[in-house]
Design a protein around this motif. Structure first.
Motif, short mmCIF file in Angstrom:
data_model
loop_
_atom_site.label_atom_id
_atom_site.label_comp_id
_atom_site.label_asym_id
_atom_site.label_seq_id
_atom_site.Cartn_x
_atom_site.Cartn_y
_atom_site.Cartn_z
N LEU A 1 0.83 -1.20 0.00
CA LEU A 1 0.00 0.00 0.00
C LEU A 1 0.87 1.25 0.00
CD1 LEU A 1 -2.88 1.17 0.19
CD2 LEU A 1 -2.65 1.08 2.68
N GLY A 2 1.95 1.22 0.79
CA GLY A 2 2.87 2.36 0.82
C GLY A 2 3.52 2.59 -0.53
N ILE A 3 3.91 1.50 -1.19
CA ILE A 3 4.51 1.62 -2.52
C ILE A 3 3.50 2.16 -3.53
CG2 ILE A 3 5.49 0.31 -4.45
CD1 ILE A 3 6.81 -1.52 -2.42
N SER A 4 2.24 1.77 -3.37
CA SER A 4 1.18 2.29 -4.25
C SER A 4 1.04 3.80 -4.11
CB SER A 4 -0.16 1.62 -3.91
OG SER A 4 -0.08 0.22 -4.09
N VAL A 5 1.14 4.29 -2.88
CA VAL A 5 1.10 5.74 -2.63
C VAL A 5 2.29 6.41 -3.31
CG1 VAL A 5 1.29 7.51 -0.85
CG2 VAL A 5 -0.18 5.53 -0.48
N LEU A 6 3.44 5.75 -3.23
CA LEU A 6 4.66 6.29 -3.86
C LEU A 6 4.51 6.35 -5.38
CD1 LEU A 6 7.33 7.26 -2.69
CD2 LEU A 6 8.30 5.01 -3.16
N PHE B 1 18.86 -4.94 -0.61
CA PHE B 1 18.52 -6.03 0.31
C PHE B 1 17.44 -6.96 -0.26
CE2 PHE B 1 15.15 -3.29 2.35
CZ PHE B 1 14.11 -4.20 2.38
N LEU B 2 16.55 -6.41 -1.10
CA LEU B 2 15.55 -7.26 -1.74
C LEU B 2 16.20 -8.22 -2.75
CD1 LEU B 2 12.59 -4.78 -2.36
CD2 LEU B 2 12.55 -6.82 -0.91
N ALA B 3 17.18 -7.72 -3.50
CA ALA B 3 17.88 -8.56 -4.47
C ALA B 3 18.62 -9.69 -3.77
CB ALA B 3 18.84 -7.71 -5.30
N VAL B 4 19.28 -9.35 -2.66
CA VAL B 4 20.01 -10.38 -1.90
C VAL B 4 19.03 -11.38 -1.29
CG1 VAL B 4 21.54 -10.79 0.06
CG2 VAL B 4 21.94 -8.83 -1.44
N ILE C 1 5.86 -18.28 -1.12
CA ILE C 1 5.03 -17.17 -1.58
C ILE C 1 5.72 -15.83 -1.36
CG2 ILE C 1 3.86 -17.07 0.66
CD1 ILE C 1 2.39 -16.19 -2.83
N HIS C 2 6.56 -15.76 -0.31
CA HIS C 2 7.27 -14.51 -0.04
C HIS C 2 8.29 -14.18 -1.13
CE1 HIS C 2 5.30 -14.42 3.78
NE2 HIS C 2 5.86 -15.56 4.17
N ASP D 1 8.39 -10.59 -2.79
CA ASP D 1 9.64 -9.83 -2.86
C ASP D 1 10.00 -9.47 -4.30
OD1 ASP D 1 10.09 -9.67 -0.16
OD2 ASP D 1 11.42 -11.41 -0.07
N SER D 2 9.69 -10.37 -5.23
CA SER D 2 9.96 -10.10 -6.65
C SER D 2 9.17 -8.89 -7.12
CB SER D 2 9.62 -11.32 -7.50
OG SER D 2 10.39 -12.44 -7.13
N ALA D 3 7.88 -8.85 -6.75
CA ALA D 3 7.02 -7.72 -7.14
C ALA D 3 7.51 -6.43 -6.50
CB ALA D 3 5.58 -8.01 -6.74
N THR D 4 7.92 -6.51 -5.23
CA THR D 4 8.41 -5.32 -4.53
C THR D 4 9.71 -4.81 -5.15
OG1 THR D 4 7.44 -6.16 -2.47
CG2 THR D 4 9.03 -4.35 -2.28
N LEU D 5 10.58 -5.74 -5.53
CA LEU D 5 11.85 -5.35 -6.16
C LEU D 5 11.61 -4.66 -7.50
CD1 LEU D 5 14.93 -5.29 -6.27
CD2 LEU D 5 14.87 -7.61 -7.22
N VAL D 6 10.69 -5.19 -8.29
CA VAL D 6 10.39 -4.59 -9.59
C VAL D 6 9.88 -3.16 -9.42
CG1 VAL D 6 8.83 -4.70 -11.59
CG2 VAL D 6 9.97 -6.77 -10.78
N THR D 7 8.95 -2.95 -8.49
CA THR D 7 8.41 -1.61 -8.27
C THR D 7 9.48 -0.66 -7.70
OG1 THR D 7 7.57 -2.33 -6.11
CG2 THR D 7 6.04 -2.37 -7.96
N THR D 8 10.35 -1.19 -6.84
CA THR D 8 11.42 -0.36 -6.27
C THR D 8 12.40 0.07 -7.37
OG1 THR D 8 11.25 -1.52 -4.15
CG2 THR D 8 13.27 -0.27 -4.56
N LEU D 9 12.73 -0.84 -8.27
CA LEU D 9 13.61 -0.49 -9.39
C LEU D 9 12.96 0.54 -10.30
CD1 LEU D 9 15.03 -4.03 -10.34
CD2 LEU D 9 16.25 -2.15 -9.21
#
Length: 277
Positions: free
Chosen positions: A63-68, A92-95, A107-108, A112-120
């Motif tokens: 949700l926080g990333i969505s706001v970003l 840290f997500l890549a590692v 499932i995590h 984490d893959s989805a979070t890493l993609v959005t962070t990149l």
């Protein structure tokens, strides 16, 4: 009529927040610990499967990333955001993804893959598309102050499992780095003193997500009567995992307090007093 009721309801809240603000740091720290323990007891009573807390932490983070994402796409500005915090998050997500693939795929790993993609994507937007609004002079936290100590600590204290030594050190590194990855973002807010709404919502979401993650670990340890710590290995590693979760929660506790106070006061822009974060 409704307006007068709202004002009457806000008076006790304002009185409490004013009283807390006037207390010395030691009293504030004590009140923070008591509040955290109360929240833990409440969560233990209402959440029967404590694994759901980890899922809830992931959901709040998303949700926080969505706001970003909304801020970057609709507002067309990255003012107030720390590129260095995003880069530490991506690291840290890549590692952690590497560790997930070679140690335990679940499932995590997908989350984490989805979070890493959005962070990149956020990093790309700040570096190239919205570079003109990036506050580079405010984003002046030297990341080697956290990366190098985390790397050294991961070599010294890491899991005692049967996995390869590189994998165990990598696992420890991402745990330690995640705990302090938000520090550059806090430095930006400390330098600006004024935090616009979307950035404040994003950082508050991080604080809530990390509290839920910490609650997940603490309650799991209590439920298993400490067996979870021994399952993680022996030596200092189990304690360091728990300590990392607690540290990353308390790092954001001060900001979350002022965020809630600002929200209760109906302020759209969060103004931080000197010494905060």
């Amino acid at each position: 009529m409704n307006e007068s009721r709202m004002k009457a309801a806000k008076r006790p809240i304002h009185a409490v927040t004013t009283w807390v603000r006037r207390q010395p740091p030691k009293v504030k720290a004590f009140l923070g610990v008591v509040s955290a323990m109360t929240a833990l007891v409440f969560l233990r009573m209402i959440v029967h499967d404590h694994d759901n807390l980890f899922v809830a932490a992931e959901a709040v983070h998303a949700l926080g990333i969505s706001v970003l994402i909304y801020k970057l796409t609709k507002e067309k500005t990255c003012a107030g955001l720390s590129l260095k915090s995003q880069e530490l998050t991506a690291l840290f997500l890549a590692v952690r993804l590497y560790c997930s693939f070679v140690m335990e795929f679940d499932i995590h790993t997908l989350l984490d893959s989805a979070t890493l993609v959005t962070t990149l994507w956020v990093i790309y937007m700040i570096r190239f598309k919205l570079k003109a609004s990036y506050m580079e002079d405010k984003d002046n936290f030297a990341i080697y102050y956290v990366v190098i100590p985390c790397a050294v600590l991961s070599v010294l204290i890491h899991p005692s499992t049967h996995h390869h030594i590189i994998n165990k050190i990598s696992w420890a590194f991402c745990v330690y780095l995640e705990a302090v990855s938000v520090l550059p973002q806090l430095r930006v807010m400390q330098n600006t003193k004024i935090v616009e709404p979307f950035t404040a919502h994003y950082v508050f979401a991080l604080g809530i997500a990390r509290f839920l993650s910490c609650a997940h670990w603490v309650l799991q340890v209590l439920d298993t009567r400490g067996r979870l710590l021994t399952a993680l290995g022996y030596g200092f590693w189990p304690i360091m995992v728990l300590l990392s979760e607690i540290i990353q929660t308390f790092i954001l506790a001060d900001f979350c307090y002022y965020y809630i106070q600002s929200l209760m006061g109906g302020q759209l822009v969060l103004r931080l007093p000197s010494g905060v974060v």
